[in-house]
Design an enzyme around this catalytic site. Structure first.
Site, PDB file in Angstrom:
ATOM      1  N   GLY A 256       0.762  -1.235   0.000  1.00 32.88           N
ATOM      2  CA  GLY A 256       0.000   0.000   0.000  1.00 32.88           C
ATOM      3  C   GLY A 256       0.794   1.286   0.000  1.00 32.88           C
ATOM      4  N   GLU A 290       4.131  -6.503   0.727  1.00 34.88           N
ATOM      5  CA  GLU A 290       3.527  -6.758  -0.582  1.00 34.88           C
ATOM      6  C   GLU A 290       3.264  -5.463  -1.348  1.00 34.88           C
ATOM      7  OE1 GLU A 290       0.079  -8.839   0.680  1.00 34.88           O
ATOM      8  OE2 GLU A 290       1.114 -10.744   0.977  1.00 34.88           O
ATOM      9  N   PRO A 291       4.300  -4.737  -1.727  1.00 37.18           N
ATOM     10  CA  PRO A 291       4.089  -3.505  -2.491  1.00 37.18           C
ATOM     11  C   PRO A 291       3.705  -3.802  -3.934  1.00 37.18           C
ATOM     12  CG  PRO A 291       6.419  -3.975  -2.357  1.00 37.18           C
ATOM     13  CD  PRO A 291       5.722  -5.029  -1.524  1.00 37.18           C
ATOM     14  N   ARG A 293       2.082  -0.709  -6.338  1.00 37.30           N
ATOM     15  CA  ARG A 293       2.170   0.606  -6.969  1.00 37.30           C
ATOM     16  C   ARG A 293       3.566   1.233  -6.820  1.00 37.30           C
ATOM     17  NH1 ARG A 293      -2.512   3.819  -7.064  1.00 37.30           N
ATOM     18  NH2 ARG A 293      -3.243   2.468  -5.382  1.00 37.30           N
ATOM     19  N   ARG A 329      -8.377   4.887 -13.521  1.00 36.24           N
ATOM     20  CA  ARG A 329      -8.216   5.540 -12.231  1.00 36.24           C
ATOM     21  C   ARG A 329      -8.860   6.929 -12.139  1.00 36.24           C
ATOM     22  NH1 ARG A 329      -4.176   6.992 -10.185  1.00 36.24           N
ATOM     23  NH2 ARG A 329      -4.612   6.393  -8.021  1.00 36.24           N
ATOM     24  N   TYR A 333     -11.532   6.837  -9.267  1.00 37.49           N
ATOM     25  CA  TYR A 333     -11.066   7.383  -7.997  1.00 37.49           C
ATOM     26  C   TYR A 333     -10.930   8.909  -7.992  1.00 37.49           C
ATOM     27  CZ  TYR A 333      -9.446   2.521  -7.487  1.00 37.49           C
ATOM     28  OH  TYR A 333      -9.366   1.152  -7.432  1.00 37.49           O
ATOM     29  N   CYS A 360     -17.920   7.102 -24.526  1.00 40.29           N
ATOM     30  CA  CYS A 360     -19.225   7.757 -24.417  1.00 40.29           C
ATOM     31  C   CYS A 360     -19.717   7.740 -22.971  1.00 40.29           C
ATOM     32  CB  CYS A 360     -20.222   7.060 -25.342  1.00 40.29           C
ATOM     33  SG  CYS A 360     -21.746   7.983 -25.574  1.00 40.29           S
ATOM     34  N   GLU A 361     -19.004   8.445 -22.117  1.00 37.64           N
ATOM     35  CA  GLU A 361     -19.331   8.607 -20.702  1.00 37.64           C
ATOM     36  C   GLU A 361     -18.850   9.983 -20.264  1.00 37.64           C
ATOM     37  OE1 GLU A 361     -20.961   6.667 -18.669  1.00 37.64           O
ATOM     38  OE2 GLU A 361     -21.004   4.747 -19.744  1.00 37.64           O
ATOM     39  N   TYR A 389      -2.000  -0.235 -11.984  1.00 37.91           N
ATOM     40  CA  TYR A 389      -3.462  -0.116 -12.098  1.00 37.91           C
ATOM     41  C   TYR A 389      -3.869   0.674 -13.340  1.00 37.91           C
ATOM     42  CZ  TYR A 389      -2.906  -1.720  -7.353  1.00 37.91           C
ATOM     43  OH  TYR A 389      -2.532  -2.454  -6.257  1.00 37.91           O
TER      44      TYR A 389
END
Length: 449
Positions: A256, A290-291, A293, A329, A333, A360-361, A389
């Site tokens: 994280g 457990e990295p 990113r 992302r 987010y 189309c959003e 990601y």
């Protein structure tokens, strides 16, 4: 404007000192390769990763953790490309997986099964069986129901399953709500107070080999203090379990660690190692982090081309050929990735652009950016910090091709995932044979109601 662009590039290098992005003769280079040179061989949009940046990040983190004896398992969900996994495995990294598909990816990248940890809240029995058959390091169990399922599968296979119980420590990681995993209302982990009884149950089951505890409190963590709070709670729990005669030999500390998408400072991994040493370093446990990113995020860019410039009374919008299906992302987010023109304009004045994709959003907008040169159709841009990601979360929404992926190593590059075309996707929907289901009798229907 040229000074601003250089400052952005310097910031993207992060604390590892990696020189993966640099302007030379006003052209953006990744390592020693001009990004525009890649564009001539690979149509946009595409992802591009720096081998040097990944190597440097891994060596920096593993070096900081060496004094506390913690090993690294890369979070495959951040970037599951086989070449990226192979590069990290060659450096000595293990893998943290969250699905059967990620298990097969790790194995295909020649990662030893003994260096793979299986996390995640919803493992299918077939996935558990496969993991046990190949002999992975451990399964992180997230509920009593899952513990029972692992026991059933292990018993049927005639093996003992190495399990760690994932603790929910009820610690707020102070990150985005959608990537928080350690608060009591999150779906992840077992409540702190339930661990002693469940660990005792696992200890008594002949088909289970309880080896320790796991914890993971969230992603994109920039303030390291929540780690101290979570690891301190884990240390207390270890002492409690050992006082009851239960063996604890491993601690999986999760990942994280965040990266500075806004060109700020990255968390100090030396300070992170100090927190580990001061909280759990004296427990005589095998430690793993457990990295994801932090290892690959700054190493990647998403290269895109400007299709149109849309002018309205209140804004300039650059419509590019990369969309939210390529980089989820921002839409998911509210994340904003830095943007770099592939060619600097050292003389022109700065402009403000909203950059939007073709999907189309209304949510297909990457953000509003200042200090960009005047953009025209055909200009190319690179979204930075896109190595994590990005490609792993991409989809074919709007029937759009999945973007290619490219790896750079010094002065050379190669495609490490070809573009998945609409033709390939349509082939998955070739007509198959109808299968006839027996018509239920009147008695069957009456019984159903």
């Amino acid at each position: 404007m040229a000074e601003h662009a250089m400052a952005m590039v310097d910031a993207l290098r992060g604390d590892t000192g990696s020189q993966q992005l640099v302007y030379r003769d006003q052209a953006l280079h990744i390592e020693s390769v001009c990004v525009d040179r890649i564009v001539t061989a690979v149509p946009t949009p595409f992802y591009c990763y720096s081998s040097d940046a990944i190597r440097t990040a891994y060596r920096t983190l593993s070096g900081a953790l060496k004094p506390v004896g913690a090993s690294v398992c890369f979070a495959v969900k951040a970037n599951g490309n086989l070449s990226v996994l192979g590069l990290l495995a060659g450096l000595g990294s293990g893998m943290d997986i969250v699905s059967g598909g990620e298990l097969e990816r790790a194995l295909a990248a020649r990662v030893p099964a003994s260096k793979i940890i299986f996390s995640g809240v919803g493992k299918k029995r077939s996935e558990i069986a496969r993991a046990l058959e190949v002999g992975i390091h451990q399964i992180n169990v997230e509920s009593e129901a899952e513990l029972d399922a692992v026991g059933d599968v292990a018993g049927a296979l005639g093996v003992r399953a190495p399990v760690a119980l994932r603790v929910n420590p009820d610690v707020d990681a102070r990150t985005h709500a959608k990537i928080s995993t350690g608060k009591k209302e999150d779906k992840f982990g077992i409540p702190f107070e339930d661990i002693p009884a469940l660990y005792t149950k696992a200890f008594a089951a002949p088909e289970l080999d309880p080896v320790g505890l796991a914890v993971h409190i969230g992603s994109q963590i920039l303030d390291l203090s929540p780690y101290r709070a979570a690891y301190s709670r884990i240390a207390d729990l270890v002492s409690l379990l050992r006082s009851q005669g239960l063996r604890i030999s491993r601690l999986d500390l999760g990942g994280g660690i965040g990266i500075p998408y806004d060109h700020g400072a990255s968390p100090d991994v030396g300070e992170y190692a100090t927190i580990i040493r001061e909280t759990v370093g004296g427990l005589d446990c095998e430690l793993t982090v457990e990295p994801g990113r932090w290892l690959v995020g700054p190493a990647g860019i998403l290269v895109t081309e400007v299709l149109f410039i849309k002018e309205t009374a209140d804004r300039l919008t650059a419509i590019v050929d990369a969309g939210m299906n390529d980089l989820m992302r921002p839409a998911m987010y509210g994340a904003v990735h830095p943007v770099f023109p592939l060619m600097q304009d050292c003389q022109g004045k700065s402009h403000i652009y909203q950059i939007a994709g073709p999907v189309c959003e209304s949510s297909d907008v990457f953000g509003t950016y200042r200090d960009l040169p005047a953009l025209r159709s055909g200009d190319r841009l690179a979204f930075g910090c896109a190595g994590a990601y990005g490609a792993s979360m991409a989809s074919t929404y709007n029937a759009r091709d999945l973007a290619a992926e490219v790896l750079v190593d010094r002065d050379r590059f190669r495609v490490i995932r070809r573009r998945q075309t609409i033709e390939a996707l349509l082939a998955l929907e070739d007509e198959t044979e109808w299968q006839v289901s027996p018509i239920p009798s009147a008695g069957d229907l009456a019984h159903a109601f």
